[in-house]
Design a protein around this motif. Structure first.
Motif, PDB file in Angstrom:
ATOM      1  N   TYR A   1     -19.971  19.784  26.515  1.00 55.71           N
ATOM      2  CA  TYR A   1     -19.775  19.693  25.066  1.00 55.71           C
ATOM      3  C   TYR A   1     -18.670  18.708  24.695  1.00 55.71           C
ATOM      4  O   TYR A   1     -18.804  17.964  23.720  1.00 55.71           O
ATOM      5  CB  TYR A   1     -19.478  21.062  24.453  1.00 55.71           C
ATOM      6  CG  TYR A   1     -20.694  21.925  24.278  1.00 55.71           C
ATOM      7  CD1 TYR A   1     -21.884  21.409  23.801  1.00 55.71           C
ATOM      8  CD2 TYR A   1     -20.660  23.279  24.584  1.00 55.71           C
ATOM      9  CE1 TYR A   1     -23.005  22.197  23.632  1.00 55.71           C
ATOM     10  CE2 TYR A   1     -21.780  24.080  24.421  1.00 55.71           C
ATOM     11  CZ  TYR A   1     -22.943  23.530  23.950  1.00 55.71           C
ATOM     12  OH  TYR A   1     -24.049  24.315  23.779  1.00 55.71           O
TER      13      TYR A   1
ATOM     14  N   SER B   1     -27.069  30.116  31.510  1.00 51.37           N
ATOM     15  CA  SER B   1     -26.810  29.752  30.118  1.00 51.37           C
ATOM     16  C   SER B   1     -26.258  28.329  30.016  1.00 51.37           C
ATOM     17  O   SER B   1     -26.591  27.599  29.074  1.00 51.37           O
ATOM     18  CB  SER B   1     -25.859  30.748  29.450  1.00 51.37           C
ATOM     19  OG  SER B   1     -24.576  30.678  30.026  1.00 51.37           O
ATOM     20  N   THR B   2     -25.455  27.911  30.969  1.00 50.81           N
ATOM     21  CA  THR B   2     -24.947  26.542  30.973  1.00 50.81           C
ATOM     22  C   THR B   2     -26.097  25.547  31.075  1.00 50.81           C
ATOM     23  O   THR B   2     -26.163  24.574  30.320  1.00 50.81           O
ATOM     24  CB  THR B   2     -23.953  26.337  32.131  1.00 50.81           C
ATOM     25  OG1 THR B   2     -22.818  27.172  31.911  1.00 50.81           O
ATOM     26  CG2 THR B   2     -23.502  24.891  32.236  1.00 50.81           C
TER      27      THR B   2
ATOM     28  N   ALA C   1     -27.130  23.062  27.945  1.00 49.87           N
ATOM     29  CA  ALA C   1     -27.080  21.621  28.202  1.00 49.87           C
ATOM     30  C   ALA C   1     -28.465  21.011  28.055  1.00 49.87           C
ATOM     31  O   ALA C   1     -28.625  19.934  27.469  1.00 49.87           O
ATOM     32  CB  ALA C   1     -26.508  21.355  29.590  1.00 49.87           C
TER      33      ALA C   1
ATOM     34  N   PHE D   1     -18.012  23.906  33.120  1.00 49.40           N
ATOM     35  CA  PHE D   1     -19.026  22.850  33.095  1.00 49.40           C
ATOM     36  C   PHE D   1     -19.665  22.736  31.717  1.00 49.40           C
ATOM     37  O   PHE D   1     -19.869  21.637  31.207  1.00 49.40           O
ATOM     38  CB  PHE D   1     -20.102  23.106  34.162  1.00 49.40           C
ATOM     39  CG  PHE D   1     -19.581  22.995  35.554  1.00 49.40           C
ATOM     40  CD1 PHE D   1     -19.308  21.745  36.106  1.00 49.40           C
ATOM     41  CD2 PHE D   1     -19.342  24.126  36.312  1.00 49.40           C
ATOM     42  CE1 PHE D   1     -18.808  21.635  37.397  1.00 49.40           C
ATOM     43  CE2 PHE D   1     -18.848  24.032  37.598  1.00 49.40           C
ATOM     44  CZ  PHE D   1     -18.582  22.785  38.146  1.00 49.40           C
ATOM     45  N   LEU D   2     -19.969  23.887  31.119  1.00 46.88           N
ATOM     46  CA  LEU D   2     -20.564  23.868  29.778  1.00 46.88           C
ATOM     47  C   LEU D   2     -19.599  23.250  28.777  1.00 46.88           C
ATOM     48  O   LEU D   2     -19.980  22.389  27.971  1.00 46.88           O
ATOM     49  CB  LEU D   2     -20.939  25.283  29.346  1.00 46.88           C
ATOM     50  CG  LEU D   2     -21.582  25.418  27.966  1.00 46.88           C
ATOM     51  CD1 LEU D   2     -22.857  24.600  27.883  1.00 46.88           C
ATOM     52  CD2 LEU D   2     -21.856  26.881  27.659  1.00 46.88           C
ATOM     53  N   HIS D   3     -18.348  23.652  28.830  1.00 51.67           N
ATOM     54  CA  HIS D   3     -17.365  23.094  27.901  1.00 51.67           C
ATOM     55  C   HIS D   3     -17.164  21.599  28.158  1.00 51.67           C
ATOM     56  O   HIS D   3     -17.049  20.817  27.211  1.00 51.67           O
ATOM     57  CB  HIS D   3     -16.044  23.846  27.991  1.00 51.67           C
ATOM     58  CG  HIS D   3     -15.039  23.354  27.010  1.00 51.67           C
ATOM     59  ND1 HIS D   3     -15.236  23.427  25.644  1.00 51.67           N
ATOM     60  CD2 HIS D   3     -13.843  22.735  27.182  1.00 51.67           C
ATOM     61  CE1 HIS D   3     -14.206  22.887  25.027  1.00 51.67           C
ATOM     62  NE2 HIS D   3     -13.341  22.466  25.934  1.00 51.67           N
TER      63      HIS D   3
ATOM     64  N   PRO E   1     -18.769  28.555  35.479  1.00 50.49           N
ATOM     65  CA  PRO E   1     -19.778  27.840  34.698  1.00 50.49           C
ATOM     66  C   PRO E   1     -19.312  27.425  33.307  1.00 50.49           C
ATOM     67  O   PRO E   1     -19.732  26.390  32.799  1.00 50.49           O
ATOM     68  CB  PRO E   1     -20.939  28.837  34.608  1.00 50.49           C
ATOM     69  CG  PRO E   1     -20.747  29.766  35.748  1.00 50.49           C
ATOM     70  CD  PRO E   1     -19.276  29.829  35.983  1.00 50.49           C
ATOM     71  N   VAL E   2     -18.443  28.213  32.677  1.00 45.68           N
ATOM     72  CA  VAL E   2     -17.988  27.875  31.328  1.00 45.68           C
ATOM     73  C   VAL E   2     -17.241  26.539  31.325  1.00 45.68           C
ATOM     74  O   VAL E   2     -17.269  25.801  30.337  1.00 45.68           O
ATOM     75  CB  VAL E   2     -17.153  29.009  30.703  1.00 45.68           C
ATOM     76  CG1 VAL E   2     -15.796  29.137  31.352  1.00 45.68           C
ATOM     77  CG2 VAL E   2     -17.013  28.811  29.206  1.00 45.68           C
TER      78      VAL E   2
ATOM     79  N   GLY F   1     -23.946  33.039  33.659  1.00 43.76           N
ATOM     80  CA  GLY F   1     -23.151  31.892  33.232  1.00 43.76           C
ATOM     81  C   GLY F   1     -23.780  30.571  33.627  1.00 43.76           C
ATOM     82  O   GLY F   1     -23.845  29.629  32.833  1.00 43.76           O
TER      83      GLY F   1
END
Length: 102
Positions: free
Chosen positions: A69, A11-12, A16, A64-66, A61-62, A8
């Motif tokens: 975005y 991939s983040t 990014a 932070f990624l979201h 982690p999702v 996670g």
């Protein structure tokens, strides 16, 4: 850190890193002529709806990624609306036809 958390985080960082140059270039150049405002608007609506799902997940982690975005698509839409509206109708027509109006 277990394997899924590591995946996670990795991939983040990768997602990014892949999108950040596009955003930086758009901010520096203020040239968003190649971006569809409809597409940017739909991406923002999708991100807002997706926030409901992400908020139901445990912190990780999702989030932070979201968050990345959410911020970048909002910035891109705001810039597309702001900087495209600055051009005169003649400039927009020239840009659409490929003519240089300067």
């Amino acid at each position: 850190m277990n394997l899924t958390a590591f995946a996670g985080v990795l991939s983040t960082v990768l997602f990014a890193s892949a999108n950040l140059p596009m955003v930086v270039k758009a901010v520096r150049s203020r040239d968003l002529a190649s971006y569809s405002r409809v597409s940017l608007a739909l991406a923002n609506v999708g991100n807002v709806v997706y926030t409901i799902y992400v908020a139901s997940l445990p912190f990780g982690p999702v989030w932070f990624l979201h968050g990345f975005y959410l911020v970048t698509t909002a910035v891109m839409l705001i810039m597309a609306l702001r900087f495209r509206s600055v051009a005169s109708p003649a400039e927009e027509l020239g840009a659409a036809s490929g003519a240089d109006t300067r």
